[in-house]
Design an enzyme around this catalytic site. Structure first.
Site, PDB file in Angstrom:
ATOM      1  N   LEU A  52       0.879  -1.165   0.000  1.00 28.19           N
ATOM      2  CA  LEU A  52       0.000   0.000   0.000  1.00 28.19           C
ATOM      3  C   LEU A  52       0.921   1.221   0.000  1.00 28.19           C
ATOM      4  O   LEU A  52       1.970   1.204   0.643  1.00 28.19           O
ATOM      5  CB  LEU A  52      -0.888   0.031   1.252  1.00 28.19           C
ATOM      6  CG  LEU A  52      -1.962  -1.059   1.379  1.00 28.19           C
ATOM      7  CD1 LEU A  52      -2.682  -0.942   2.721  1.00 28.19           C
ATOM      8  CD2 LEU A  52      -2.978  -0.975   0.241  1.00 28.19           C
ATOM      9  N   ASP A  53       0.538   2.273  -0.702  1.00 34.43           N
ATOM     10  CA  ASP A  53       1.349   3.492  -0.698  1.00 34.43           C
ATOM     11  C   ASP A  53       1.470   4.034   0.726  1.00 34.43           C
ATOM     12  O   ASP A  53       0.612   3.768   1.575  1.00 34.43           O
ATOM     13  CB  ASP A  53       0.720   4.558  -1.601  1.00 34.43           C
ATOM     14  CG  ASP A  53       0.629   4.104  -3.052  1.00 34.43           C
ATOM     15  OD1 ASP A  53       1.457   3.266  -3.457  1.00 34.43           O
ATOM     16  OD2 ASP A  53      -0.267   4.577  -3.772  1.00 34.43           O
ATOM     17  N   LYS A  54       2.505   4.827   0.937  1.00 35.33           N
ATOM     18  CA  LYS A  54       2.802   5.356   2.278  1.00 35.33           C
ATOM     19  C   LYS A  54       1.560   5.939   2.961  1.00 35.33           C
ATOM     20  O   LYS A  54       1.309   5.679   4.132  1.00 35.33           O
ATOM     21  CB  LYS A  54       3.886   6.433   2.151  1.00 35.33           C
ATOM     22  CG  LYS A  54       4.202   7.148   3.451  1.00 35.33           C
ATOM     23  CD  LYS A  54       5.172   8.305   3.224  1.00 35.33           C
ATOM     24  CE  LYS A  54       5.348   9.104   4.505  1.00 35.33           C
ATOM     25  NZ  LYS A  54       6.157  10.318   4.286  1.00 35.33           N
ATOM     26  N   ARG A 112      -5.167   5.594  -7.829  1.00 36.84           N
ATOM     27  CA  ARG A 112      -4.892   7.037  -7.908  1.00 36.84           C
ATOM     28  C   ARG A 112      -4.733   7.498  -9.359  1.00 36.84           C
ATOM     29  O   ARG A 112      -5.270   8.537  -9.767  1.00 36.84           O
ATOM     30  CB  ARG A 112      -3.633   7.352  -7.097  1.00 36.84           C
ATOM     31  CG  ARG A 112      -3.788   6.997  -5.614  1.00 36.84           C
ATOM     32  CD  ARG A 112      -2.461   6.943  -4.884  1.00 36.84           C
ATOM     33  NE  ARG A 112      -1.807   8.252  -4.860  1.00 36.84           N
ATOM     34  CZ  ARG A 112      -0.555   8.452  -4.432  1.00 36.84           C
ATOM     35  NH1 ARG A 112       0.160   7.426  -3.991  1.00 36.84           N
ATOM     36  NH2 ARG A 112      -0.033   9.660  -4.428  1.00 36.84           N
TER      37      ARG A 112
END
Length: 322
Positions: A138-140, A237
């Protein structure tokens, strides 16, 4: 540190005439083909007591095969006592609810304080599993559910499930603009031509499919439920930005906040201060890599996204009769 692997089997008749690497991949499916090939080339495989280091060697059936190999632990990263929000754990897997701000894997500028450092502390043996058992990321600043493999066999089976698109991952997001209906986006994603840290829809990119449905519409925003079919970097995104409905707060793809007309100063300020993509991995479903049991987890929306939805809802009610 090394983890020792000892495996033994007799070659069954249905594998007569098959190559050594194919036979071992079928007999010991807990380990990836590339790892088995490495073991053969390294001389870690014996057939009837003789070392065979040629992956393409044909077998006759009935042989005793024996693997005595070791897995090097990846000890270049430090174990760190970082609290994890654990949703499920047994001896094979770990499911966590990741907070915003936690980087998953050490990289340039993030050698410590990552999920990987926390895992090395929580499960000391996990260093012998590739990437410390991290099979998807998962992105930060994306929150929510992630599964981690605690053993090499669990990792092999989870990666196979991911590649076969058998793991179900659902997300919630708040996007800019009013979306009328759900749908699917099937657009390939690759590295952005000029911005090295960004991804973009590119004709030569990797296939990427995202399904979405509308949960709630506001005056200038939409609350979505999304389902990933593929798992490309920044997929949701990039896809939402491509539809001209970027995720609220997305620092890379979002652009400026877009408050509705005649919005209150409180809402304008809230949108200005929302500094992460409003994206949360809300549901994870998979077959347990060892028992095969179908498992499902849900993680409630984090507080900042709940507050965002509340202030958007309030704005919609105040302007209901405009």
């Amino acid at each position: 540190m090394h983890q020792t692997i000892q495996l033994q089997a007799e070659v069954p008749d249905h594998l007569i005439g098959k190559r050594l690497d194919q036979v071992l991949a079928e007999l010991f499916s807990d380990y990836s083909r590339s790892r088995i090939k490495e073991w053969i080339l390294a001389g870690a495989v014996q057939v009837n007591g003789t070392v065979i280091d040629k992956p393409r060697e044909k077998l006759l059936g009935g042989e005793e095969v024996h693997i005595a190999a070791s897995i090097q632990e990846q000890q270049q990263h430090e174990a760190e006592a970082i609290t994890l929000d654990i949703q499920f754990e047994d001896e094979h897997i770990l499911v966590i609810n990741k907070p915003a701000g936690l980087v998953v894997h050490p990289g340039a500028g993030n050698q410590s304080g990552t999920l990987l450092n926390a895992l090395l502390n929580h499960v000391p043996d996990i260093g012998s599993v590739p990437r410390a058992g991290i099979v998807h990321r998962l992105d930060k600043d994306t929150t929510g559910l992630m599964v981690v493999a605690k053993t090499v066999p669990a990792q092999t089976h989870l990666v196979a499930q991911l590649q076969a698109r058998e793991i179900s991952r659902e997300y919630e997001a708040v996007v800019n603009g009013t979306m009328v209906a759900g749908g699917s986006i099937d657009e390939p994603i690759g590295r952005h031509e000029s911005k090295r840290t960004s991804m973009a829809v590119r004709a030569m990119g990797k296939p990427a499919v995202t399904h979405y449905r509308v949960k709630q519409k506001f005056r200038a925003h939409t609350h979505l439920r999304l389902k990933l079919e593929t798992g490309r970097t920044h997929q949701i995104r990039v896809h939402m930005a491509h539809l001209h409905h970027p995720i609220v707060g997305d620092p890379l793809y979002g652009g400026r906040p877009r408050p509705p007309k005649a919005a209150s100063e409180a809402l304008r300020q809230f949108l200005r201060d929302f500094r992460r993509q409003a994206l949360h991995a809300a549901q994870l479903e998979l077959a347990h890599p060892v028992t095969g049991e179908w498992l499902s987890w849900q993680a409630p929306l984090p507080q900042d996204m709940q507050s965002l939805l509340a202030i958007l809802h309030q704005d919609s009610q105040e302007h209901d009769h405009d």
